[in-house]
Design a protein around this motif. Structure first.
Motif, PDB file in Angstrom:
ATOM      1  N   SER A  51       3.762   0.303  -9.439  1.00  0.00           N
ATOM      2  CA  SER A  51       3.592   1.153  -8.246  1.00  0.00           C
ATOM      3  C   SER A  51       4.092   0.426  -7.012  1.00  0.00           C
ATOM      4  CB  SER A  51       2.115   1.505  -8.023  1.00  0.00           C
ATOM      5  OG  SER A  51       1.608   2.196  -9.109  1.00  0.00           O
ATOM      6  N   ASN A  52       3.790  -0.863  -6.918  1.00  0.00           N
ATOM      7  CA  ASN A  52       4.254  -1.633  -5.756  1.00  0.00           C
ATOM      8  C   ASN A  52       5.777  -1.636  -5.672  1.00  0.00           C
ATOM      9  OD1 ASN A  52       1.718  -2.264  -4.864  1.00  0.00           O
ATOM     10  ND2 ASN A  52       1.741  -4.398  -5.519  1.00  0.00           N
ATOM     11  N   SER A  53       6.434  -1.809  -6.825  1.00  0.00           N
ATOM     12  CA  SER A  53       7.902  -1.810  -6.811  1.00  0.00           C
ATOM     13  C   SER A  53       8.432  -0.466  -6.305  1.00  0.00           C
ATOM     14  CB  SER A  53       8.455  -2.077  -8.216  1.00  0.00           C
ATOM     15  OG  SER A  53       8.175  -3.405  -8.591  1.00  0.00           O
ATOM     16  N   HIS A  56       6.624   0.166  -2.350  1.00  0.00           N
ATOM     17  CA  HIS A  56       7.017  -0.800  -1.313  1.00  0.00           C
ATOM     18  C   HIS A  56       8.450  -1.289  -1.530  1.00  0.00           C
ATOM     19  CE1 HIS A  56       2.823  -0.789  -0.215  1.00  0.00           C
ATOM     20  NE2 HIS A  56       2.474  -1.219  -1.420  1.00  0.00           N
ATOM     21  N   GLY A  57       8.734  -1.740  -2.768  1.00  0.00           N
ATOM     22  CA  GLY A  57      10.058  -2.316  -3.031  1.00  0.00           C
ATOM     23  C   GLY A  57      11.173  -1.324  -2.722  1.00  0.00           C
ATOM     24  N   TYR A  58      11.017  -0.108  -3.253  1.00  0.00           N
ATOM     25  CA  TYR A  58      12.074   0.900  -3.068  1.00  0.00           C
ATOM     26  C   TYR A  58      11.679   1.990  -2.066  1.00  0.00           C
ATOM     27  CZ  TYR A  58      14.369  -1.379  -6.989  1.00  0.00           C
ATOM     28  OH  TYR A  58      14.980  -2.311  -7.800  1.00  0.00           O
ATOM     29  N   VAL A  87      13.185  -4.212  -1.306  1.00  0.00           N
ATOM     30  CA  VAL A  87      13.243  -4.834   0.035  1.00  0.00           C
ATOM     31  C   VAL A  87      12.687  -6.253   0.063  1.00  0.00           C
ATOM     32  CG1 VAL A  87      13.136  -2.611   1.239  1.00  0.00           C
ATOM     33  CG2 VAL A  87      11.012  -3.851   0.771  1.00  0.00           C
ATOM     34  N   GLY A  88      11.861  -6.607  -0.924  1.00  0.00           N
ATOM     35  CA  GLY A  88      11.280  -7.949  -0.943  1.00  0.00           C
ATOM     36  C   GLY A  88      10.098  -8.079   0.007  1.00  0.00           C
ATOM     37  N   ILE A  89       9.462  -9.256  -0.050  1.00  0.00           N
ATOM     38  CA  ILE A  89       8.250  -9.504   0.754  1.00  0.00           C
ATOM     39  C   ILE A  89       8.535 -10.692   1.672  1.00  0.00           C
ATOM     40  CG2 ILE A  89       5.792 -10.087   0.656  1.00  0.00           C
ATOM     41  CD1 ILE A  89       5.754  -9.017  -2.226  1.00  0.00           C
ATOM     42  N   LYS A  94       0.439 -13.617   2.997  1.00  0.00           N
ATOM     43  CA  LYS A  94      -0.195 -12.507   3.742  1.00  0.00           C
ATOM     44  C   LYS A  94      -0.336 -11.283   2.825  1.00  0.00           C
ATOM     45  CE  LYS A  94      -1.570 -10.695   7.558  1.00  0.00           C
ATOM     46  NZ  LYS A  94      -2.750 -11.307   8.092  1.00  0.00           N
ATOM     47  N   ALA A  95       0.752 -10.967   2.094  1.00  0.00           N
ATOM     48  CA  ALA A  95       0.748  -9.781   1.227  1.00  0.00           C
ATOM     49  C   ALA A  95      -0.349  -9.877   0.164  1.00  0.00           C
ATOM     50  CB  ALA A  95       2.113  -9.616   0.554  1.00  0.00           C
ATOM     51  N   MET A  96      -0.695 -11.113  -0.248  1.00  0.00           N
ATOM     52  CA  MET A  96      -1.682 -11.280  -1.316  1.00  0.00           C
ATOM     53  C   MET A  96      -3.127 -11.321  -0.812  1.00  0.00           C
ATOM     54  SD  MET A  96       0.466 -13.790  -3.755  1.00  0.00           S
ATOM     55  CE  MET A  96      -0.700 -13.924  -5.068  1.00  0.00           C
ATOM     56  N   SER A  99      -7.168  -6.675   0.842  1.00  0.00           N
ATOM     57  CA  SER A  99      -7.178  -5.619   1.860  1.00  0.00           C
ATOM     58  C   SER A  99      -5.982  -5.632   2.802  1.00  0.00           C
ATOM     59  CB  SER A  99      -8.462  -5.624   2.697  1.00  0.00           C
ATOM     60  OG  SER A  99      -9.552  -5.453   1.849  1.00  0.00           O
ATOM     61  N   PHE A 100      -5.018  -6.520   2.562  1.00  0.00           N
ATOM     62  CA  PHE A 100      -3.803  -6.429   3.388  1.00  0.00           C
ATOM     63  C   PHE A 100      -2.865  -5.382   2.779  1.00  0.00           C
ATOM     64  CE2 PHE A 100       0.684  -7.002   4.036  1.00  0.00           C
ATOM     65  CZ  PHE A 100       0.756  -6.973   5.420  1.00  0.00           C
ATOM     66  N   SER A 101      -2.392  -4.480   3.623  1.00  0.00           N
ATOM     67  CA  SER A 101      -1.334  -3.554   3.207  1.00  0.00           C
ATOM     68  C   SER A 101      -0.397  -3.332   4.375  1.00  0.00           C
ATOM     69  CB  SER A 101      -1.925  -2.211   2.762  1.00  0.00           C
ATOM     70  OG  SER A 101      -0.855  -1.344   2.409  1.00  0.00           O
ATOM     71  N   SER A 102       0.884  -3.221   4.071  1.00  0.00           N
ATOM     72  CA  SER A 102       1.843  -2.892   5.120  1.00  0.00           C
ATOM     73  C   SER A 102       1.826  -1.390   5.403  1.00  0.00           C
ATOM     74  CB  SER A 102       3.249  -3.342   4.712  1.00  0.00           C
ATOM     75  OG  SER A 102       3.539  -2.852   3.425  1.00  0.00           O
ATOM     76  N   ASN A 103       1.056  -0.658   4.569  1.00  0.00           N
ATOM     77  CA  ASN A 103       0.978   0.794   4.715  1.00  0.00           C
ATOM     78  C   ASN A 103      -0.467   1.162   5.077  1.00  0.00           C
ATOM     79  OD1 ASN A 103       0.586   3.527   4.164  1.00  0.00           O
ATOM     80  ND2 ASN A 103       2.157   3.540   2.568  1.00  0.00           N
ATOM     81  N   PRO A 104      -0.682   1.725   6.274  1.00  0.00           N
ATOM     82  CA  PRO A 104      -2.052   1.986   6.726  1.00  0.00           C
ATOM     83  C   PRO A 104      -2.823   2.961   5.827  1.00  0.00           C
ATOM     84  CG  PRO A 104      -0.429   2.964   8.242  1.00  0.00           C
ATOM     85  CD  PRO A 104       0.338   2.127   7.254  1.00  0.00           C
ATOM     86  N   ASP A 105      -2.112   3.719   4.984  1.00  0.00           N
ATOM     87  CA  ASP A 105      -2.809   4.667   4.108  1.00  0.00           C
ATOM     88  C   ASP A 105      -3.257   4.037   2.797  1.00  0.00           C
ATOM     89  OD1 ASP A 105      -2.310   6.640   5.974  1.00  0.00           O
ATOM     90  OD2 ASP A 105      -0.375   7.169   5.060  1.00  0.00           O
ATOM     91  N   ARG A 106      -2.940   2.766   2.581  1.00  0.00           N
ATOM     92  CA  ARG A 106      -3.277   2.163   1.294  1.00  0.00           C
ATOM     93  C   ARG A 106      -4.406   1.154   1.453  1.00  0.00           C
ATOM     94  NH1 ARG A 106       0.381   4.412  -1.957  1.00  0.00           N
ATOM     95  NH2 ARG A 106      -0.802   3.551  -3.656  1.00  0.00           N
ATOM     96  N   MET A 107      -5.012   0.791   0.309  1.00  0.00           N
ATOM     97  CA  MET A 107      -6.185  -0.096   0.343  1.00  0.00           C
ATOM     98  C   MET A 107      -5.808  -1.576   0.402  1.00  0.00           C
ATOM     99  SD  MET A 107      -8.907   1.993  -0.471  1.00  0.00           S
ATOM    100  CE  MET A 107     -10.012   1.214  -1.632  1.00  0.00           C
ATOM    101  N   GLY A 108      -4.641  -1.909  -0.056  1.00  0.00           N
ATOM    102  CA  GLY A 108      -4.253  -3.322  -0.069  1.00  0.00           C
ATOM    103  C   GLY A 108      -4.959  -4.111  -1.161  1.00  0.00           C
ATOM    104  N   LEU A 109      -5.212  -3.466  -2.301  1.00  0.00           N
ATOM    105  CA  LEU A 109      -5.996  -4.135  -3.354  1.00  0.00           C
ATOM    106  C   LEU A 109      -5.213  -4.426  -4.634  1.00  0.00           C
ATOM    107  CD1 LEU A 109      -9.417  -2.295  -2.979  1.00  0.00           C
ATOM    108  CD2 LEU A 109      -8.799  -4.613  -2.252  1.00  0.00           C
ATOM    109  N   GLY A 110      -3.937  -4.045  -4.665  1.00  0.00           N
ATOM    110  CA  GLY A 110      -3.165  -4.226  -5.904  1.00  0.00           C
ATOM    111  C   GLY A 110      -3.113  -5.680  -6.351  1.00  0.00           C
ATOM    112  N   PHE A 111      -2.760  -6.582  -5.454  1.00  0.00           N
ATOM    113  CA  PHE A 111      -2.684  -8.004  -5.826  1.00  0.00           C
ATOM    114  C   PHE A 111      -4.067  -8.556  -6.176  1.00  0.00           C
ATOM    115  CE2 PHE A 111       1.525  -8.508  -3.435  1.00  0.00           C
ATOM    116  CZ  PHE A 111       2.255  -8.717  -4.599  1.00  0.00           C
ATOM    117  N   GLY A 130      14.584  -8.693  -3.526  1.00  0.00           N
ATOM    118  CA  GLY A 130      13.673  -8.110  -4.510  1.00  0.00           C
ATOM    119  C   GLY A 130      12.470  -8.996  -4.801  1.00  0.00           C
ATOM    120  N   THR A 131      11.697  -8.557  -5.775  1.00  0.00           N
ATOM    121  CA  THR A 131      10.402  -9.182  -6.069  1.00  0.00           C
ATOM    122  C   THR A 131      10.229  -9.335  -7.573  1.00  0.00           C
ATOM    123  OG1 THR A 131       9.486  -8.173  -4.074  1.00  0.00           O
ATOM    124  CG2 THR A 131       7.891  -8.883  -5.734  1.00  0.00           C
ATOM    125  N   ARG A 132       9.661 -10.470  -7.957  1.00  0.00           N
ATOM    126  CA  ARG A 132       9.387 -10.734  -9.377  1.00  0.00           C
ATOM    127  C   ARG A 132       7.924 -11.178  -9.486  1.00  0.00           C
ATOM    128  NH1 ARG A 132      10.223 -15.305 -13.117  1.00  0.00           N
ATOM    129  NH2 ARG A 132      11.312 -14.492 -14.966  1.00  0.00           N
TER     130      ARG A 132
END
Ligand SMILES: Nc1ncnc2c1ncn2[C@@H]1O[C@H](COP(=O)(O)OP(=O)(O)OP(=O)(O)O)[C@@H](O)[C@H]1O
Ligand SMILES: [Mg+2]
Length: 148
Positions: A51-53, A56-58, A87-89, A94-96, A99-111, A130-132
């Motif tokens: 989902s992140n890819s 956020h990625g695309y 787009v990469g990070i 910070k991303a990890m 509760s951090f998310s670059s998108n205000p509508d998201r929870m920031g809990l994936g990582f 990109g991101t791996r």
């Protein structure tokens, strides 16, 4: 590399491929000596990373390439890699943060889920390239008496 079996597949950044990728890795994980609950955890982290890819990625644009590789290193250790060329990070630490998310509508809990359900989490990313994500999980031997 020490390896018993692997699966590698790629697909475009379409939302419907999240459930495809999670089921596929879940089915592959089922050949390990692990519980259904552990398989559900594997499926959850795969859907978070894929989902992140996509999101956020695309940036929700279709037809970005996502590659998933799941490897059984031995009968107890599974490694999963999820790669995109999005787009990469810029700031991985910070991303990890929980509760951090670059998108205000998201929870920031994936990582946070990825970290809590897996034993190892490595993130490599470069803005514009990109991101791996590399995840590793070691399943415990449940039947301890069998070892006695
Ligand atoms: N593949 C990726 N490409 C680009 N940026 C990413 C990628 N994965 C994560 N990020 C960045 O890391 C941040 C944190 O990701 P995380 O999965 O923890 O939270 P989220 O996706 O924002 O929210 P949630 O997962 O709860 O819906 C994202 O907001 C995004 O900025
Ligand atoms: Mg996320």
């Amino acid at each position: 590399m020490n390896m018993r079996n692997y699966v590698r597949f790629e697909f475009p950044s379409l939302a419907e491929n999240v459930s495809f990728a999670r089921s596929c890795v879940g089915a592959f994980a089922a050949q390990m000596d692990c519980t259904l609950e552990e398989i559900e955890e594997i499926k959850l982290v795969v859907s978070e990373a894929v989902s992140n890819s996509i999101i956020h990625g695309y940036e929700n644009q279709p037809y970005g390439k996502i590659v998933v590789m799941a490897t059984l290193l031995d009968e107890r250790i599974m490694e999963i890699i999820i790669e995109d060329q999005g787009v990469g990070i810029a700031d991985i630490n910070k991303a990890m943060e929980p509760s951090f998310s670059s998108n205000p509508d998201r929870m920031g809990l994936g990582f946070t889920f990825m970290k809590s359900f897996m034993d190892e989490l490595e993130v490599e990313s470069e803005p514009g390239a990109g991101t791996r994500i590399k995840l590793k999980r070691c399943f415990l031997v449940k039947d301890k008496e069998a070892l006695a």
